[in-house]
Design an enzyme around this catalytic site. Structure first.
Site: not given
Length: 677
Positions: A392, A395, A462
């Protein structure tokens, strides 16, 4: 100066050096710099894996005659003043540099505007760094025939199918993944092979790519007769996914978040009691004591070994969430600071994210940091039988996206930041490979070009639980497949919000679930309303979970529809396995725009709300509420049979079909149905 060096055509003028060289069949790599020597990084590209004939390089002694380099179906022509044009073997112009200067008075585009195609603008205080802009002529210049259409470039939260005219940030954010490979309807693919933060403007008059801090221009271009040829060549150049393991073909259950071992096990047991297919279940974030302590919190997960064994006995794989964030209070923080394993900041406090603690990300570009985090995961997860991870925050996500403030082992974020998710995936891929695994898949929230070769299954982050968001995810999935990432998925139903007891949300959930059965990976996730009460007071307990998010959480009618589509996915298992083999062997996307299979049908280049699941199934998601009938286009050159009902149609026409809540229209190409409800 124009000359041949090894197998390259080289141009030198003042401080600039330009290299054009073959890089795989029908492809060229173009590099330019104004520093002393050409930088050696290959970034997304791998060395060519197939031996090709040496390029044909022609340098004319007449300065008025341009020089050229030809590699199979692609040819680059370079004027004695350094202007570059690229064409295919048919003589069709593919790309032409946009220059507007008076360097060559015989150029029809000679101009007093003084704009360079390859602009290296020094950055004040940037040392060898430049703000680089590469400009090409827009599609309307020197072209005949249909207007150019552009696809790929990664994942952006927008609904557009044709990207011509788009203005795209070349940077990663939560739900945005910059993968700068572009496929053109004119028969070429272009990879902007630079991990710097920047911008791409795919304009009508000028197509430009920018890197805000770099010392080199680097792009790769390939010519092909079909989209499949171009995408497969790109996969050969940047790498292919491993073979998807068997548990990747079925249904995955996830929610935000299972707060205890018993809660997760009870969900898995219920799936088995109901005889529902379940291949994988996920332990989401904050199962650890603090961020940066990559281990189960024994207060809520007292016996992970027994949990893994029980799931394995049920033939259910367990995935665990990994975050790259390290809390300043964690047991590993001081050691990681001392060893230089964390991201640095150029100004302000060294806090890059403030969610559930003051945290800094581990530096994925540092090989020592990669080894450190894998060793922790190996000790605390892999040793218990867990071999697939949810990477997760890849980025990486920042509380404030000040890209110019962060600094990595391999350089500033502005200069190399887009490589972060590639290196994050690489850390776990190489760790698992060192333990003897080959079929490696890890769920990752971001990617750049080349991520696929490290087993990256990207999901779209998300995103909102809304119809407009649902539409955006279809566009994102199709563009990601073209961008070389055949493994891709979403949070079914969206991530943010959605109440399982709300009838309006139930409709959206059903339509998203139906579509999910025809995505590369079929995965249910989301942060549902209302929030659950906090369980416990220590560790991650303050990160409260959302409402239940299992297929039986939405009422009996929705449950029956979910059960039907879970069964359909099982019926398709052998077919989906074949698609994964194609992705592994050739780089073929699993989700394909219609033009990928039907490039000769002009309508297929315009139709972005339908797609092919492999070569056989035409999928028509229901993307708006309240629809009972749907107009769909059936590509020409094939006959089509409805997956349910067995109605037959000739291709090349638009038909209107029923789409009641329990049915998403799907058509089978040139064969009879394989499934009956």
């Amino acid at each position: 100066m124009l000359f041949k060096q090894d197998n390259k055509l080289v141009y030198a003028y003042d401080a600039e050096k330009l290299w054009i060289e073959p890089w795989g069949p029908n492809a060229l790599r173009i590099r330019a710099t104004k520093v002393r020597s050409m930088p050696s990084e290959d970034w997304a590209l791998q060395p060519p894996t197939t031996t090709t004939e040496p390029a044909q390089i022609d340098i004319s002694p007449d300065s008025s005659v341009p020089s050229s380099i030809t590699n199979g179906k692609i040819k680059a022509v370079l004027s004695n003043r350094g202007k570059l044009t690229i064409s295919n073997s048919k003589g069709d112009l593919l790309l032409e540099e946009y220059t507007r200067n008076r360097r060559d008075p015989l150029d029809p585009k000679c101009s007093a505007i003084e704009v360079e195609a390859r602009e290296f603008k020094p950055r004040p205080g940037g040392g060898a760094d430049y703000h680089l802009t590469m400009r090409f002529e827009g599609s309307s210049v020197n072209h005949s025939g249909p207007a150019e259409k552009l696809f790929g470039m990664g994942q952006y939260q927008q609904p557009f199918f044709d990207l011509k005219g788009a203005d795209l940030e070349l940077a990663h954010r939560n739900s945005q993944a910059s993968v700068p490979f572009l496929l053109s309807s004119r028969g070429y693919g272009l990879l902007w092979n630079n991990p710097a933060v920047g911008r791409a403007v795919l304009g009508k008059n000028i197509m430009s790519f920018e890197a805000y801090a770099t010392d080199v221009l680097d792009y790769w271009v390939v010519a092909g007769d079909t989209p499949a040829q171009i995408v497969e060549a790109y996969a050969e150049a940047t790498g292919k996914v491993p073979m998807m393991p068997e548990f990747g073909l079925g249904f995955w259950q996830c929610k935000l978040r299972y707060q205890s071992q018993e809660e997760l096990l009870e969900v898995a047991r219920e799936y088995k009691r109901r005889a529902l297919p379940l291949d994988l279940i996920v332990v989401d974030f904050f199962h650890w004591p603090l961020q940066g302590e990559w281990k189960f919190d024994p207060a809520y997960w007292p016996d992970p070994d027994a949990m893994v064994k029980e799931l394995r006995d049920m033939k259910v794989e367990l995935m665990v969430s990994i975050w790259p964030t390290v809390d300043k209070r964690s047991e590993n923080y001081e050691e990681m600071v001392e060893r230089g394993l964390l991201v640095r900041v150029d100004r302000g406090l060294r806090i890059v994210m403030d969610f559930q603690g003051e945290t800094v990300h581990f530096d994925a570009t540092n090989p020592e940091a990669q080894k450190y985090i894998w060793d922790k995961a190996k000790q605390n997860y892999y040793s218990k039988g867990i071999k697939t991870f949810w990477l997760d925050e890849a980025e990486p996500e920042y509380s404030v996206y000040d890209f110019d403030n962060y600094r990595y082992h391999r350089g500033s974020n502005l200069r190399i930041g887009n490589i972060y998710p590639v290196e994050y995936s690489r850390a776990f891929y190489e760790g698992l490979k060192s333990e003897g695994h080959k079929d490696i898949v890890n769920l990752v929230r971001c990617a750049w070009a080349g991520s696929q070769r490290y087993g990256a299954l990207v999901w779209s982050g998300d995103v909102a639980s809304s119809w407009s968001s649902f539409r955006n995810q279809l566009a994102a999935g199709l563009h990601m497949g073209i961008s070389g990432l055949p493994w891709w998925t979403t949070d079914i139903g969206g991530f943010h919000g959605g109440n399982p007891d709300d009838e309006a949300f139930r409709e959206l959930f059903v339509r998203w679930f139906q579509w999910g059965a025809f995505c590369p990976v079929f995965r249910l996730h989301g942060d549902r309303e209302p929030r659950q009460p906090q369980q416990g007071t220590t560790g991650g307990a303050t990160c409260r979970s959302g409402a239940p998010n299992e297929v039986w959480s939405y009422g009996p009618r929705v449950y029956d529809i979910c059960k039907k589509y879970m069964g359909l996915r099982e019926e398709l298992r052998s077919y989906t396995r074949g698609l994964m083999e194609d992705a592994h062997q050739k780089g073929s996307p699993v989700m394909r725009p219609l033009f990928y299979e039907f490039p000769e049908d002009p309508r297929c280049w315009k139709t972005g709300e339908q797609y092919m699941f492999g070569a056989k199934y035409l999928c028509c998601p229901v993307l708006r509420p309240g629809l009972a009938r749907l107009r769909v286009y059936l590509p020409g050159g094939a006959k089509w049979t409805a997956l349910e009902g067995a109605a037959e149609f000739e291709g090349g026409q638009t038909v209107e079909v029923d789409c009641p809540l329990d049915y998403m229209p799907v058509f089978v190409r040139d064969c009879r149905p394989v499934f009956s409800p």
